[in-house]
Design a protein around this motif. Structure first.
Motif, mmCIF file in Angstrom:
data_model
loop_
_atom_site.group_PDB
_atom_site.id
_atom_site.type_symbol
_atom_site.label_atom_id
_atom_site.label_comp_id
_atom_site.label_asym_id
_atom_site.label_seq_id
_atom_site.Cartn_x
_atom_site.Cartn_y
_atom_site.Cartn_z
ATOM 1 N N SER A 74 0.828 -1.203 0.000
ATOM 2 C CA SER A 74 0.000 0.000 0.000
ATOM 3 C C SER A 74 0.867 1.258 0.000
ATOM 4 O O SER A 74 0.596 2.202 -0.748
ATOM 5 C CB SER A 74 -0.908 -0.033 1.232
ATOM 6 O OG SER A 74 -1.557 1.189 1.358
ATOM 7 N N SER A 77 3.186 1.501 -3.372
ATOM 8 C CA SER A 77 2.441 1.786 -4.607
ATOM 9 C C SER A 77 1.981 3.244 -4.679
ATOM 10 O O SER A 77 1.757 3.775 -5.761
ATOM 11 C CB SER A 77 1.224 0.858 -4.721
ATOM 12 O OG SER A 77 0.377 1.056 -3.612
ATOM 13 N N GLY A 78 1.874 3.883 -3.512
ATOM 14 C CA GLY A 78 1.444 5.285 -3.519
ATOM 15 C C GLY A 78 2.586 6.271 -3.508
ATOM 16 O O GLY A 78 2.377 7.481 -3.598
ATOM 17 N N ALA A 81 2.934 7.275 -7.553
ATOM 18 C CA ALA A 81 1.626 7.330 -8.235
ATOM 19 C C ALA A 81 0.609 8.145 -7.431
ATOM 20 O O ALA A 81 -0.204 8.873 -8.013
ATOM 21 C CB ALA A 81 1.104 5.918 -8.470
ATOM 22 N N GLY A 82 0.693 8.046 -6.109
ATOM 23 C CA GLY A 82 -0.227 8.815 -5.266
ATOM 24 C C GLY A 82 -0.041 10.303 -5.474
ATOM 25 O O GLY A 82 -1.005 11.057 -5.593
ATOM 26 N N HIS A 85 -1.257 11.342 -8.979
ATOM 27 C CA HIS A 85 -2.719 11.442 -9.022
ATOM 28 C C HIS A 85 -3.220 12.684 -8.283
ATOM 29 O O HIS A 85 -4.108 13.386 -8.753
ATOM 30 C CB HIS A 85 -3.348 10.177 -8.424
ATOM 31 C CG HIS A 85 -4.836 10.180 -8.500
ATOM 32 N ND1 HIS A 85 -5.616 10.084 -7.385
ATOM 33 C CD2 HIS A 85 -5.678 10.313 -9.548
ATOM 34 C CE1 HIS A 85 -6.886 10.154 -7.749
ATOM 35 N NE2 HIS A 85 -6.944 10.278 -9.054
ATOM 36 N N SER A 169 4.605 2.092 -9.100
ATOM 37 C CA SER A 169 4.214 3.453 -8.747
ATOM 38 C C SER A 169 4.822 4.478 -9.709
ATOM 39 O O SER A 169 4.223 5.514 -9.986
ATOM 40 C CB SER A 169 4.682 3.742 -7.317
ATOM 41 O OG SER A 169 4.160 4.936 -6.864
ATOM 42 N N ARG A 174 -2.149 6.170 -11.072
ATOM 43 C CA ARG A 174 -2.977 6.121 -9.862
ATOM 44 C C ARG A 174 -2.445 5.029 -8.953
ATOM 45 O O ARG A 174 -1.981 3.987 -9.419
ATOM 46 C CB ARG A 174 -4.430 5.801 -10.234
ATOM 47 C CG ARG A 174 -5.140 6.890 -11.003
ATOM 48 C CD ARG A 174 -6.498 6.390 -11.405
ATOM 49 N NE ARG A 174 -7.360 6.360 -10.250
ATOM 50 C CZ ARG A 174 -8.354 7.222 -10.062
ATOM 51 N NH1 ARG A 174 -8.572 8.160 -10.946
ATOM 52 N NH2 ARG A 174 -9.113 7.150 -8.998
ATOM 53 N N LYS A 175 -2.577 5.286 -7.658
ATOM 54 C CA LYS A 175 -2.064 4.326 -6.674
ATOM 55 C C LYS A 175 -2.750 2.966 -6.827
ATOM 56 O O LYS A 175 -2.100 1.920 -6.779
ATOM 57 C CB LYS A 175 -2.290 4.879 -5.272
ATOM 58 C CG LYS A 175 -1.853 3.944 -4.187
ATOM 59 C CD LYS A 175 -2.166 4.487 -2.813
ATOM 60 C CE LYS A 175 -1.959 3.379 -1.797
ATOM 61 N NZ LYS A 175 -2.087 3.830 -0.428
ATOM 62 N N LEU A 179 -1.296 -0.781 -6.994
ATOM 63 C CA LEU A 179 -1.528 -1.653 -5.831
ATOM 64 C C LEU A 179 -2.115 -3.017 -6.221
ATOM 65 O O LEU A 179 -1.763 -4.042 -5.631
ATOM 66 C CB LEU A 179 -2.466 -0.926 -4.844
ATOM 67 C CG LEU A 179 -2.848 -1.653 -3.559
ATOM 68 C CD1 LEU A 179 -1.612 -1.977 -2.729
ATOM 69 C CD2 LEU A 179 -3.815 -0.819 -2.736
#
Lengths: 307, 315
Positions: A74, A77-78, A81-82, A85, A169, A174-175, A179
């Motif tokens: 979690s 992956s963010g 990409a988090g 986004h 990522s 996007r996360k 994920l």
């Protein structure tokens, strides 16, 4: 890049993550402690092995398994990409820092945070076991003996999942897109192969299911876990005690033996032996290589990424 | 070192088959305020993103004070406020500016000092402890400008700083920019759709359309160049005037007035006065147009479109 490191660390150590780790580990410890009793105990070592094997399974599946894998997936992956986004990466990379420095600071922050969560999980597991188990000193020593093995395995899990998470990522916008593949891998390690194995076992095709070692990620991680335990004395027990690891981790297998050779009078004509279909060290090397490739690719991608 | 603070040489940026910026050459001199204008999708934001290093050019190169684009040395002297700034949902204004300051390399003490300075300068002090993500659009723009200024850059890139703002907020932002430019002697590249507002700030205009630079000149030179030949006329009988002129001059009708565009201005004036006198018309208006940035923009864009039309016809 202290400031990015600090922020990533803070994001990793969110209250929700800490609560999940503590709750899962406490529950794991409680279950272990409540199921440690035998009505008749043939020997101390037999008793200790029984508890240890269950502890290994709880660590493999829960503390350094589902919980650690999901949290690392979690967060990693963010990582990029988090921010892509949310649109915050655009400002971040216009400040005078190289992109590699930003990514490195984020990775270090994440690894530090996940390490703290892993240690927290293991400590809570032990505390919970001791509080609910009422074990004597020798048993406690025996249980603590494998702590370094769990830490090493935890880092293998952490580095592999974080490297893949960071790579995804850097590619995804996007996360959630980054994920999803990681969660599929978690299922491939902790769920699907076991279900397939048990189903085929029940239908009489057990041998076939456990021979697809190249794609059996449950076997890969099980072997690496066993390798870590081997560094501190290995996993021991009777065939019956080891059956659970054979089913859930594929690390041991039953071998048919000549009854004359063992002079066994029991109806059982098989021995439980280490499943060395692919040597654990080879699996470890491949996963470490994959981890390195993932990290290097992430740095290459982030340096040329249009934001 | 180069005499230009920013140089883009033959920069092209494509996204798949779409060319957003096509062989663009831009040179920005220190201390000037550049207006960067063009219709939506012309390539303004892409060009700015390339200068800031968030996008990499497909072809071409650029330098910022002699440093390659996107290098930390280049980013050190650049401040950037994008059209849409996103903020961390968990940070309040003071935390956000402090974070940006430390990211920009300021020490903790310097970051606190600079954050307080900017909160004062942008009149954000009373909102310092509120979450930026919950600010109004106008206040978000102010925070965005403040973060762009946090490390005292030499060049400021402002992408549509007044977009989606009410007139009061627009004026407030522009006043702040003007003050910053005067106090800090910055080089500024500012894009905006509200061209009349830019006029009061900029001293150089760069126009871009379909990824091509179509005008790059000091604002007074551009106005002079395009002012020649624009005459607004209104008489008691515009139709008769036009028929007497017999199609000798190009014109358009704007709000009932005739807008002539010609290089033979003196002859046009004589002809109009002569027709008005001979046909006993009343001359309501005869005005040589003072070219605003808005009309300059329209004129050039119309020219571009007619050129495109001619090309299409010839093809």
């Amino acid at each position: 890049m202290k400031v990015i490191f600090k922020r990533t660390l803070e994001e990793t150590l969110k209250i929700s993550s800490i609560i999940i780790v503590i709750a899962a580990s406490a529950l794991g410890g409680y279950i272990l402690a409540r199921n440690s009793g035998y009505s008749t105990v043939p020997a101390f070592q037999y008793y200790l092995n029984g508890i240890l094997i269950r502890q290994h399974v709880v660590v493999f599946f829960l503390v350094n398994g589902a919980v650690l894998m999901t949290i690392v997936s979690s967060i990693s992956s963010g990582l990029i990409a988090g921010e892509v986004h949310d649109g915050t990466l655009r400002i971040l990379i216009t400040k005078p820092n190289s992109r590699s420095t930003i990514l490195m600071a984020k990775i270090l922050g994440m690894i530090t945070g996940c390490s703290i969560l892993m240690f927290l999980g293991l400590i809570v597991l032990y505390i919970s076991e001791l509080v609910f188990g009422n074990f004597d000193g020798n048993i406690v020593n025996g249980l603590l003996h494998y702590l370094p093995a769990y830490i090493i395995y935890g880092y293998i899990v952490m580095f592999f999942f974080s490297s893949l998470g960071v790579l995804l990522s850097c590619v995804a916008k996007r996360k959630v897109i980054a994920l999803l593949p990681l969660l599929v891998i978690v299922i491939m390690i902790l769920g699907l192969p076991i279900i397939v194995r048990i189903t085929m076992e029940l239908s009489g095709n057990g041998g076939m299911a456990s021979k697809v070692y190249a794609v059996d990620m449950n076997y890969h991680f099980g072997s690496m876990f066993r390798w870590c335990c081997d560094l501190f004395g290995g996993i021991h027990g009777t065939s019956n005690q080891l059956d659970i690891t054979s089913i859930l981790m594929n690390t041991f297998s039953r071998m048919t033996i000549d009854m004359d050779l063992t002079r066994s009078e029991s109806s059982s004509s098989s021995l439980t032996v280490v499943n060395n279909a692919i040597p654990a060290i080879y699996i470890l090397i491949v996963y470490l290589l994959l981890t390195c490739i993932n990290y290097v690719s992430s740095f290459i991608i982030i340096r040329k990424k249009n934001v | 070192m180069s005499e230009y603070c920013i140089e883009l040489n033959n920069v092209t940026k494509t996204f798949g088959k779409f060319t957003a910026v096509d062989n663009v050459n831009i040179k920005l001199e220190p201390g000037k305020v550049y207006g960067f204008v063009g219709p939506n999708g012309a390539g303004k934001s892409t060009t700015m993103a390339i200068i800031m290093g968030t996008l990499f050019p497909t072809k071409g190169s650029g330098k910022v004070f002699g440093h390659p684009l996107a290098s930390p040395e280049a980013l050190k002297v650049l401040g950037y406020s994008p059209e849409f700034t996103s903020f961390y949902s968990d940070m309040n204004c003071i935390e956000y500016l402090y974070y940006m300051a430390t990211l920009a390399g300021l020490s903790s003490d310097e970051a606190i000092k600079r954050t307080n300075e900017l909160l004062d300068q942008f009149d954000l002090k009373q909102h310092a402890n509120r979450r930026v993500a919950k600010f109004s659009t106008g206040m978000k723009k102010k925070v965005s400008l403040a973060q762009a200024m946090i490390h005292r850059p030499k060049v400021l890139l402002l992408d549509e700083p007044t977009a989606n703002l009410d007139p009061t907020s627009r004026q407030e932002i522009l006043d702040t920019v003007r003050k910053m430019v005067e106090e800090e002697h910055l080089t500024v590249l500012i894009s905006s759709h509200v061209l009349t507002e830019l006029e009061t700030i900029i001293n150089h205009v760069i126009m871009i359309d379909h990824g091509h630079i179509i005008l790059d000149a000091p604002i007074h030179e551009a106005q002079e160049k395009f002012k020649q030949g624009i005459l607004m006329v209104d008489t008691s009988n515009n139709d008769q005037l036009l028929s007497e002129l017999n199609g000798r001059y190009e014109y358009t009708i704007e709000e009932g007035n005739i807008r002539f565009a010609t290089v033979e201005m003196e002859q046009l004036k004589k002809d109009i006065v002569s027709i008005v006198f001979n046909r006993q018309l009343t001359l309501n208006m005869l005005k040589e147009e003072v070219l605003s940035l808005d009309s300059l923009y329209k004129q050039i864009m119309e020219g571009e479109k007619s050129d495109e039309g001619n090309i299409q016809k010839n093809a």
